[in-house]
Design an enzyme around this catalytic site. Structure first.
Site, mmCIF file in Angstrom:
data_model
loop_
_atom_site.group_PDB
_atom_site.id
_atom_site.type_symbol
_atom_site.label_atom_id
_atom_site.label_comp_id
_atom_site.label_asym_id
_atom_site.label_seq_id
_atom_site.Cartn_x
_atom_site.Cartn_y
_atom_site.Cartn_z
ATOM 1 N N LYS A 42 -1.376 -16.270 23.016
ATOM 2 C CA LYS A 42 -2.291 -17.093 22.222
ATOM 3 C C LYS A 42 -2.072 -18.557 22.587
ATOM 4 C CE LYS A 42 -2.661 -14.012 18.306
ATOM 5 N NZ LYS A 42 -2.291 -13.851 16.911
ATOM 6 N N HIS A 51 -1.256 -24.436 20.342
ATOM 7 C CA HIS A 51 -2.193 -25.425 19.803
ATOM 8 C C HIS A 51 -1.464 -26.566 19.099
ATOM 9 C CE1 HIS A 51 -1.475 -23.611 15.939
ATOM 10 N NE2 HIS A 51 -1.801 -22.429 16.424
ATOM 11 N N HIS A 57 1.432 -25.905 16.697
ATOM 12 C CA HIS A 57 2.735 -25.670 17.321
ATOM 13 C C HIS A 57 3.351 -26.965 17.817
ATOM 14 C CE1 HIS A 57 1.170 -21.415 17.820
ATOM 15 N NE2 HIS A 57 2.206 -21.319 17.009
#
Ligand code: ARG
Length: 564
Positions: free
Chosen positions: A125, A128, A131
């Site tokens: 994933k 982004h 994070h």
């Protein structure tokens, strides 16, 4: 010398309060005219049966022979202490010169481990901006705790197990192209993963298939695990690239899958302790009594969950690192998750549940339209870093086109600006990205503090060698110098406060204050002057400022260029 502590000892000698009690009472007055320390005398009043005003003036008499205190003034119920400027500045500057970048270090945590679980992105994933916050805050805490003498243990709890992998395998088998994935990485993995969800709405049998693959993974099927490992590798290449740019290292990459073989023991223990219940064929820990939804331990099909793995994780960390604290840095949307987790650990009978700390942070919002995103509202980390660096480079091209190493400096300043912006407010506040504000070299920004260091550096270069053994400290007792020295002196306390409150912004703001006072000093006082004595003393102060600012920034995870 710790003036506050020494003063507390003297006060304690003259009252029946302990040094610790007094330490907590002492305040730093809001402005210099009111002295350096202030003691409110209300608390003594009860014990002594006298008014705080009288106690203040009696204490003032008793304390009048402290060598490092020039003056004590009463202000109603308050007692204000004025440090002897020369003693104060001599001791502080000498200490910074002696300790160098270690100045501000403490031994509070000596011999104690602190586990810091941060960043922890999910395999396949996108990494982004959410994070980013965990990464930046976690890394700052990691450095701050080390500087407080703790042994920080940084753990990346990668999201590398769970239902999403079943789905991803199905998606890959239907629409995946090995070459494209190798080329585009997470972006492509995410594309087919998103496609899975829209397709599964039309054809629910896809979900059955995904579950089937997850079971295969859990049974150790080679094909399933090979694919899973490959998804991990592809993702890690990208994550590592980001960590390298941010200059961040972890002691362990023990993601969720690391606990697969430790789950059975957890189940057994929960069972034996009588806290596992069955509910609709699933296994749960009931938390109704504590006003929380149940903690899901096993799905009805036998699959484990995020919580299950987090319980195993906490037990493993306690057994392996015997931590003083275990800190989890995630967005606020996981507050309930951790409350439940900590409650389960408590119900298991472990009193160290008190040492588990969730450090939540607010969202990232974008000044609309200013940040280009490729897809929807997922802002990818690398795009963000690139944009910051690009914008910085164009500022440098404009302001200082002949600078050497423009690319490296743009990287340090652009990324520094992002980190600084993230750590500038209490972490629970949302972070707003406004490029103009973040990259303003005159605002309260990363580039501003870096620039102050660079300025200090260039003065030091021009000034030549400093004679550290022959500093005339009386030259540094003017208001502008004393103000800087006070801030340098408080730096250590600010670091400790930042660590204890899990709030790096306390350090960030302090660095801004130091930089501002330094720039005022620089503006008002010529440094490279004909009087050797003055020049030497002022250069020594500049050296101290530079040393503290540079180290302070590095604790936040920001590096400083030599020129910019
Ligand atoms: N992977 C999770 C996420 O992206 C964060 C994990 C935090 N750590 C933990 N032990 N649960 O939201």
């Amino acid at each position: 010398m710790n003036f506050k502590e020494e003063l507390c000892k003297k006060i304690a000698d003259n009252t029946n309060f302990s040094v610790d009690d007094i330490y907590k009472l002492i305040e730093v007055p809001p402005n210099i005219e009111m002295g350096d320390f202030s003691l409110p005398c209300f608390k003594f009043a009860k014990n002594l049966g006298k008014s705080p005003q009288i106690i203040a003036s009696e204490l003032a008499q008793k304390l009048n022979d402290i060598d490092f205190i020039d003056q004590i003034k009463t202000a109603g119920p308050y007692l204000n202490f004025y440090l002897n400027k020369e003693i104060f500045c001599t001791s502080t500057i000498k200490e910074i010169i002696k300790e160098g970048e270690n100045f501000g270090h403490s031994n509070i945590g000596k011999g104690k481990n602190v586990v810091i679980d941060f960043s922890s992105p999910n395999i396949a994933k996108p990494f982004h901006v959410g994070h980013l916050r965990s990464t930046v805050i976690g890394n700052a805490l990691y450095n701050i705790y080390n500087f407080m003498g703790y042994n920080s243990i940084g753990v990346n709890h990668l999201g590398d197990w769970g239902t999403q992998f079943g789905k991803l395998i199905v998606a890959y088998k239907l629409w995946g192209d090995k070459k494209v994935i190798e080329e585009k990485g997470i972006e492509e993995l995410n594309r087919i993963y998103v496609k899975f969800h829209s397709e599964a709405e039309k054809d629910p049998s896809l979900n059955d298939e995904a579950r089937h693959w997850l079971v295969k993974m859990e049974d150790g099927d080679k094909e399933a695990l090979d694919l899973w490992r490959w998804f991990n590798e592809i993702s890690m290449i990208e994550f590592e690239r980001i960590y390298k740019r941010l200059n961040i290292k972890f002691d362990y990459y023990t993601g969720e899958s690391f606990y697969n073989d430790k789950i059975n023991n957890v189940l057994k223990e929960l069972e034996e302790k009588g806290i596992l219940e069955e509910s609709n064929k699933a296994k749960i820990v009931n938390l109704e009594e504590y006003n929380m939804p149940p903690c899901l331990i096993l799905r009805s099909d036998g699959g484990t969950l995020y919580h299950t793995r987090d319980i195993a994780t906490a037990l493993y960390r306690k057994n392996t690192y015997d931590f003083e604290k275990c800190i989890y840095v995630t967005a606020i949307d996981q507050i309930l998750h951790f409350k439940q987790l900590f409650k389960v650990i408590e119900l298991m009978g472990y009193d160290w549940y008190k040492d588990l700390v969730h450090v939540p942070f607010g969202l990232v919002s974008l000044e609309s339209g200013k940040l280009s995103t490729r897809k929807g509202n997922v802002v990818l980390m690398e795009e963000l870093l690139n944009e910051a660096v690009l914008k910085t480079k164009s500022i440098i091209e404009e302001k200082n086109p002949n600078l050497e190493n423009k690319d490296l400096v743009s990287e340090q300043v652009g990324i520094g600006a992002i980190i600084f912006n993230d750590l500038y407010n209490s972490r629970i506040k949302d972070v707003v990205f406004s490029w103009d504000r973040m990259l303003n070299f005159e605002g309260e920004t990363g580039p501003y503090v870096q620039y102050s260091c660079v300025r200090a550096n260039s003065v030091l270069e021009k000034g030549g060698e400093i004679d550290f053994n022959n500093i005339d400290f009386s030259i540094l007792t003017d208001d502008a110098s004393i103000q800087i020295i006070k801030l340098l002196y408080n730096y250590k306390d600010k670091i400790i406060e930042a660590g204890n409150k899990y709030e790096p912004f306390i350090l960030t703001r302090h660095l801004v204050n130091i930089a501002q006072s330094f720039n005022k000093f620089y503006h008002d006082n010529p440094i490279i002057v004909s009087c050797e004595k003055t020049k030497n003393a002022r250069l020594a102060l500049v050296y101290c400022v530079k040393t503290v600012l540079e180290k302070g920034l590095s604790l936040l995870g920001i590096s400083t260029p030599n020129k910019m």
